[in-house]
Enzyme design. Structure first.
Site, PDB file in Angstrom:
ATOM      1  N   TYR A  27      -1.795   0.900   1.286  1.00  0.00           N
ATOM      2  CA  TYR A  27      -2.394  -0.440   1.318  1.00  0.00           C
ATOM      3  C   TYR A  27      -2.237  -1.062   2.708  1.00  0.00           C
ATOM      4  CZ  TYR A  27      -3.520  -5.221  -0.005  1.00  0.00           C
ATOM      5  OH  TYR A  27      -4.095  -6.471  -0.078  1.00  0.00           O
ATOM      6  N   LYS A  31      -5.405  -2.041   5.244  1.00  0.00           N
ATOM      7  CA  LYS A  31      -5.628  -3.408   5.733  1.00  0.00           C
ATOM      8  C   LYS A  31      -5.537  -3.478   7.251  1.00  0.00           C
ATOM      9  CE  LYS A  31      -6.664  -5.220   1.851  1.00  0.00           C
ATOM     10  NZ  LYS A  31      -8.007  -5.748   1.599  1.00  0.00           N
ATOM     11  N   LEU A  59      -0.110 -12.956  -0.674  1.00  0.00           N
ATOM     12  CA  LEU A  59      -0.096 -12.607  -2.093  1.00  0.00           C
ATOM     13  C   LEU A  59      -0.708 -13.771  -2.878  1.00  0.00           C
ATOM     14  CD1 LEU A  59       1.001 -10.451  -4.144  1.00  0.00           C
ATOM     15  CD2 LEU A  59       2.928 -11.999  -4.452  1.00  0.00           C
TER      16      LEU A  59
END
Length: 123
Positions: A27, A31, A59
């Site tokens: 992840y 990104k 988040l």
């Protein structure tokens, strides 16, 4: 967009590309790639009047995240503790920044990443 000589591309990145997080290397890497794509594409398309920027949320308590109780339990308190603004982030917190990037108010902004994470990364 090229034919019109104007356009906006908004990629969705994440603060994890700046911070790194253990156990989710795939992840973090994806990104970070979005940040590189944003910068490179902005150079390619700028001559056509097309702005390419990224929005990097922290988040966010999305419906999908709320369904993943294990992830939420493991990360929620740590993330809030890392923020200057000590609260959860909701999808609504991203709307103003997204509208700005899509609007004419950001017509001279390209290749940039706008962090919307409650001050967690502070870049």
């Amino acid at each position: 967009m090229i034919e019109r000589g104007y356009g906006k591309i908004i990629n969705i990145a994440s603060g994890v590309a700046y911070k790194g997080i253990p156990q989710v290397l795939h992840y973090v890497t994806s990104k970070a790639a979005v940040l590189g794509l944003t910068r490179g594409l902005s150079r390619d398309l700028g001559r056509h009047g097309i702005c390419v920027n990224s929005l990097a949320p922290g988040l966010t308590l999305s419906d999908t995240l709320l369904e993943n109780e294990d992830h939420l339990e493991t990360n929620r308190e740590r993330v809030i503790a890392s923020r200057a603004l000590k609260r959860d982030q909701y999808p609504e917190d991203l709307v103003g920044a997204l509208i700005f990037l899509a609007s004419g108010e950001s017509d001279f902004m390209t290749g940039q990443t706008l962090m919307v994470d409650g001050g967690s990364v502070n870049t």
